[in-house]
Structure formats: C-alpha cells, structure tokens
Design a protein around this motif. Structure first.
Motif, PDB file in Angstrom:
ATOM      1  N   UNK A   1       0.851  -1.177   0.000  1.00  0.00           N
ATOM      2  CA  UNK A   1       0.000   0.000   0.000  1.00  0.00           C
ATOM      3  C   UNK A   1       0.896   1.240   0.000  1.00  0.00           C
ATOM      4  N   UNK A   2       0.425   2.311  -0.617  1.00  0.00           N
ATOM      5  CA  UNK A   2       1.230   3.525  -0.646  1.00  0.00           C
ATOM      6  C   UNK A   2       2.304   3.449  -1.720  1.00  0.00           C
ATOM      7  N   UNK A   3       3.392   4.166  -1.504  1.00  0.00           N
ATOM      8  CA  UNK A   3       4.482   4.199  -2.476  1.00  0.00           C
ATOM      9  C   UNK A   3       5.216   2.862  -2.506  1.00  0.00           C
ATOM     10  N   UNK A   4       5.263   2.266  -3.674  1.00  0.00           N
ATOM     11  CA  UNK A   4       5.875   0.941  -3.827  1.00  0.00           C
ATOM     12  C   UNK A   4       6.778   0.944  -5.051  1.00  0.00           C
ATOM     13  N   UNK A   5       8.013   0.514  -4.854  1.00  0.00           N
ATOM     14  CA  UNK A   5       8.989   0.383  -5.930  1.00  0.00           C
ATOM     15  C   UNK A   5       9.305  -1.101  -6.078  1.00  0.00           C
ATOM     16  N   UNK A   6       9.027  -1.648  -7.234  1.00  0.00           N
ATOM     17  CA  UNK A   6       9.142  -3.089  -7.418  1.00  0.00           C
ATOM     18  C   UNK A   6      10.579  -3.525  -7.675  1.00  0.00           C
ATOM     19  N   UNK A   7      10.840  -4.775  -7.327  1.00  0.00           N
ATOM     20  CA  UNK A   7      12.094  -5.444  -7.650  1.00  0.00           C
ATOM     21  C   UNK A   7      11.757  -6.848  -8.127  1.00  0.00           C
ATOM     22  N   UNK A   8      12.721  -7.463  -8.782  1.00  0.00           N
ATOM     23  CA  UNK A   8      12.646  -8.891  -9.065  1.00  0.00           C
ATOM     24  C   UNK A   8      13.680  -9.584  -8.184  1.00  0.00           C
ATOM     25  N   UNK A   9      13.626 -10.901  -8.157  1.00  0.00           N
ATOM     26  CA  UNK A   9      14.542 -11.633  -7.274  1.00  0.00           C
ATOM     27  C   UNK A   9      15.999 -11.338  -7.586  1.00  0.00           C
ATOM     28  N   UNK A  10      16.306 -11.017  -8.855  1.00  0.00           N
ATOM     29  CA  UNK A  10      17.691 -10.784  -9.225  1.00  0.00           C
ATOM     30  C   UNK A  10      18.050  -9.297  -9.343  1.00  0.00           C
ATOM     31  N   UNK A  11      17.214  -8.412  -8.775  1.00  0.00           N
ATOM     32  CA  UNK A  11      17.556  -6.991  -8.758  1.00  0.00           C
ATOM     33  C   UNK A  11      18.816  -6.769  -7.930  1.00  0.00           C
ATOM     34  N   UNK A  12      19.669  -5.847  -8.410  1.00  0.00           N
ATOM     35  CA  UNK A  12      20.954  -5.631  -7.760  1.00  0.00           C
ATOM     36  C   UNK A  12      21.206  -4.205  -7.315  1.00  0.00           C
ATOM     37  N   UNK A  13      20.484  -3.243  -7.909  1.00  0.00           N
ATOM     38  CA  UNK A  13      20.832  -1.861  -7.577  1.00  0.00           C
ATOM     39  C   UNK A  13      19.617  -0.957  -7.630  1.00  0.00           C
ATOM     40  N   UNK A  14      19.739   0.166  -6.941  1.00  0.00           N
ATOM     41  CA  UNK A  14      18.767   1.237  -6.942  1.00  0.00           C
ATOM     42  C   UNK A  14      19.487   2.493  -7.411  1.00  0.00           C
ATOM     43  N   UNK A  15      18.914   3.211  -8.370  1.00  0.00           N
ATOM     44  CA  UNK A  15      19.477   4.465  -8.840  1.00  0.00           C
ATOM     45  C   UNK A  15      18.416   5.557  -8.742  1.00  0.00           C
ATOM     46  N   UNK A  16      18.785   6.642  -8.090  1.00  0.00           N
ATOM     47  CA  UNK A  16      17.897   7.797  -7.941  1.00  0.00           C
ATOM     48  C   UNK A  16      18.500   8.958  -8.720  1.00  0.00           C
ATOM     49  N   UNK A  17      17.681   9.561  -9.560  1.00  0.00           N
ATOM     50  CA  UNK A  17      18.074  10.777 -10.280  1.00  0.00           C
ATOM     51  C   UNK A  17      17.237  11.934  -9.766  1.00  0.00           C
ATOM     52  N   UNK A  18      17.886  12.989  -9.313  1.00  0.00           N
ATOM     53  CA  UNK A  18      17.215  14.230  -8.975  1.00  0.00           C
ATOM     54  C   UNK A  18      17.680  15.278  -9.983  1.00  0.00           C
ATOM     55  N   UNK A  19      16.752  15.854 -10.737  1.00  0.00           N
ATOM     56  CA  UNK A  19      17.088  16.759 -11.825  1.00  0.00           C
ATOM     57  C   UNK A  19      16.608  18.168 -11.510  1.00  0.00           C
ATOM     58  N   UNK A  20      17.550  19.102 -11.491  1.00  0.00           N
ATOM     59  CA  UNK A  20      17.267  20.491 -11.164  1.00  0.00           C
ATOM     60  C   UNK A  20      17.014  21.313 -12.431  1.00  0.00           C
ATOM     61  N   UNK A  21      16.179  22.339 -12.293  1.00  0.00           N
ATOM     62  CA  UNK A  21      16.109  23.389 -13.295  1.00  0.00           C
ATOM     63  C   UNK A  21      17.145  24.468 -12.977  1.00  0.00           C
ATOM     64  N   UNK A  22      17.163  24.878 -11.711  1.00  0.00           N
ATOM     65  CA  UNK A  22      18.166  25.821 -11.221  1.00  0.00           C
ATOM     66  C   UNK A  22      18.764  25.212  -9.954  1.00  0.00           C
ATOM     67  N   UNK A  23      19.930  24.627 -10.085  1.00  0.00           N
ATOM     68  CA  UNK A  23      20.528  23.894  -8.965  1.00  0.00           C
ATOM     69  C   UNK A  23      20.722  24.774  -7.734  1.00  0.00           C
ATOM     70  N   UNK A  24      21.019  26.064  -7.947  1.00  0.00           N
ATOM     71  CA  UNK A  24      21.298  26.948  -6.822  1.00  0.00           C
ATOM     72  C   UNK A  24      20.035  27.494  -6.164  1.00  0.00           C
ATOM     73  N   UNK A  25      18.862  27.162  -6.718  1.00  0.00           N
ATOM     74  CA  UNK A  25      17.610  27.694  -6.165  1.00  0.00           C
ATOM     75  C   UNK A  25      16.693  26.621  -5.600  1.00  0.00           C
TER      76      UNK A  25
END
Length: 375
Positions: free
Chosen positions: A156-180
């Motif tokens: 329930x709620x936020x769920x990120x799926x994996x399979x049995x052979x999943x090995x890594x998690x990668x998060x991308x945070x993308x800025x429009x203005x990094x300094x703001x």
C-alpha cells in the motif's frame, strides 16, 4: 586464522589483476581514432583515474546489500557516460530477495526518479529496469515527507518493485536551477535486518575486487566504443536507439540524443530546435571525448528548458563555441576543440530533431532567429 597457500595466491592474484586492468586501460588513449591533442589526452589520463575510484567505491566500499548506503556514483570529480550536470545521482546496492524502505523529504527539486535494476557493467554491460517510480506518481505527506517500500510483494502507498535478481537502486534528482532548489533528502534501510555489519571476510573482499576489476575493464571499454561511434558522425546530434539506452540503465521517461562537435577556435556550432513539444524539461550538455560532462563548476556547459531563451517563433537557438559571442544560449567548449554532446528530453512524447550548422563566430549575429528572443 592463517590462510592456506592457495588462498594466499588468489589474494595476490586478485590485486595483480586489478593493477593489470589499470595498466591495460592506458592503451585506450592511443587507439586509432582517439584525438591526440593535449586536452583530450589530459582528460583521458584523469578519466582513467576517476574510473578507478568509481570501481573501488561502487564495488569495494558500498557493496553490501544487507546494509545499503545511498552514495553518489557520479558527481563533480567522477564522471561517466554523459553524466547530467543538472542531476544529483544516488545509488545503492540491493538484493531483490530482501525488502527495503526509503524515507525522505521531497524538497523542491523539479524532477526525481527511482529505478531498480538487474545486471551491471561489471557483469554483462546491461542494467535492465525491474521497477520504476517518479515524482509525478510519488505520494508525499503534507509536511513534505514520504516513505517508499522496495519489494517484490505489492505494498500500500508508495511501492517500488524489484525482481529476485535486482541488484541496484538508482535515484536521479534533476534540477532546473541547482542553486535555487532543495534536493530531496533520502535514506535507505533493509527492513528485515537490524544487526550491525560483521567483519569483512577475505572471500567477500576478493569477490568485490574481482567485480571492481570487471567494472573498470568493461566500462572504460564500453564508453570508448560509444565515443568512437559518435565521432563517426562529426558535428551532428542524432537521436540514439532508445531500446539500447534503456538496456544500459537509461531513464524510461527520457529521450536521449548523443552527438559530436569538432570546432576551430573561430567556429561555432549552431543548434536549432524548431519547436519545443510538451515535456517536463529538456537539457543539453557538452562533454569531452571520454563522455564526461565538462566542468560545470566553472564553465557554462549545459542549458535546460528553464534557463534557455526562446525565439518569438517558438524555436530555440543554441550556440556552442570556445568564446562567448555575446548572445543568448551560449555553451562553452571549455577549451576543447573536440568532444561529445548529450541532449535529453524528459517526458516528451514527440521527438525533436535538432538542426546543426557550423559557422564562423563572426556570422552568428547575422542569424535572424537571434534577433528577437523572448524568455
């Protein structure tokens, strides 16, 4: 406990193999087709050292799925595969047989995506997605906090799926203005284990070093091959095979273009986007021959949708040159006469084919499209 002669020999051989991989990679610098100018060769030496650090961090320091840590796999001084200057990258090693929880505060960063994958550059050159979640579907509490369960079993709620052979998690945070904008602050924990890590075992250390060695060999080879392929179409910016981009770990929400530039000091590359389709954002970046983003700490080497000026007719004109021609949307080569380019469209359903022209810098002011820009 003392080790036997066989284990002692394997331990020494493991270190020798890692050192041999570093030595052999030096041959990439002089392969046919590799530019032999001082800048490309200097970048190449530094790149090979940076990839050695990446190999050790990814596979020796942060390689325990029982006690995962979110670390930065690419940043200002470790760069690979056209790393995005607008991104904050975070990675953790996981095991799809376990369950994990991400806790975080959303912040104000424009775009965030999270992907689990199986495979790695240390194994088979692929990172096949096994689960994906982005900020458009992320449920966030009124106070800005969120939790995400990573598991095979639906939650329930936020769920990120994996399979049995999943090995890594990668998060991308993308800025429009990094300094703001404020990045999301995120932690990870394995749910079904709360003990402290045990002492490092020799066989585990050997296995980690073997993966680091394979990663170093495979990754330096792979991106050298990419760059060779890109440079065969000089001064172009074509759409790449998107299925291939996804196979090697690309974000499924992004259309990827990879191109090349080769310019004299008094030349400029003019990149025209005829129109901008509906999308979350787009960005273009300048990379060196080794597909490292140029140093965005000190040079203006990338532009995104929020930063670029738009012409009155809805088109966008971008200028790449060694010196600032005094017009909008300038991108610096940061002293490089040759290199690669990456263009990303986030959330666009329609592709845009950039039009590329090389002109003398003095002719840029004659371009009619530059005369009436609007923001």
């Amino acid at each position: 406990m003392s080790i036997d002669a066989s284990t002692e020999s394997r331990t020494r051989a493991t270190w020798h193999q890692f050192c041999d991989a570093l030595k052999e990679a030096g041959d990439l610098l002089i392969e046919p087709g590799v530019p032999q100018d001082e800048q490309t060769q200097a970048d190449g030496l530094r790149y090979l050292s940076r990839m050695a650090r990446a190999a050790l961090e990814w596979y020796v320091e942060f390689n325990d799925p029982a006690f995962p840590v979110l670390y930065r796999p690419a940043h200002e001084t470790i760069k690979l595969g056209a790393d995005n200057p607008d991104n904050l990258y975070q990675k953790a090693v996981i095991d799809g047989r376990y369950e994990y929880r991400l806790r975080g505060t959303r912040g104000t960063v424009d775009y965030i995506s999270m992907a689990t994958s199986r495979g790695s550059y240390a194994e088979n050159f692929t990172q096949v997605e096994t689960g994906f979640l982005d900020g458009n579907t992320l449920t966030v509490e009124a106070d800005g906090t969120f939790e995400i369960i990573i598991s095979q079993t639906q939650q329930a709620g936020n769920w990120l799926t994996v399979s049995e052979d999943s090995e890594s998690l990668l998060i991308r945070q993308t800025f429009r203005h990094r300094d703001q904008e404020r990045p999301a602050e995120i932690t990870i924990e394995r749910l079904d284990r709360h003990a402290t890590p045990e002492a490092l075992e020799l066989m585990t250390a050997i296995a980690h070093f073997e993966k680091a060695t394979a990663f170093y060999r495979n990754t330096t080879r792979m991106f050298a091959d990419w760059s060779q392929k890109i440079s065969q179409q000089p001064n172009t910016l074509p759409l790449w095979d998107q299925a291939f981009c996804q196979m090697v770990g690309g974000d499924p929400n992004i259309l990827y273009y990879h191109g090349h530039f080769k310019l004299h000091n008094e030349e400029a590359m003019v990149i025209t986007l005829p129109s901008i389709p509906a999308c979350q954002t787009w960005n273009i970046q300048v990379d060196n021959y080794w597909m490292e983003s140029l140093d965005y700490r000190y040079h203006w080497v990338s532009l995104n949708q929020a930063q670029a000026s738009v012409n009155d007719n809805g088109s966008v004109t971008l200028i790449l040159s060694a010196t600032d021609p005094g017009c909008a949307n300038w991108l610096s080569t940061a002293g490089h006469s040759e290199g690669t380019l990456c263009f990303r469209w986030v959330g666009a359903e329609v592709s845009v084919n950039p039009q590329v022209t090389v002109l003398p810098v003095g002719d840029i002011e004659k371009l009619e499209a530059l005369e009436t820009p609007s923001i």
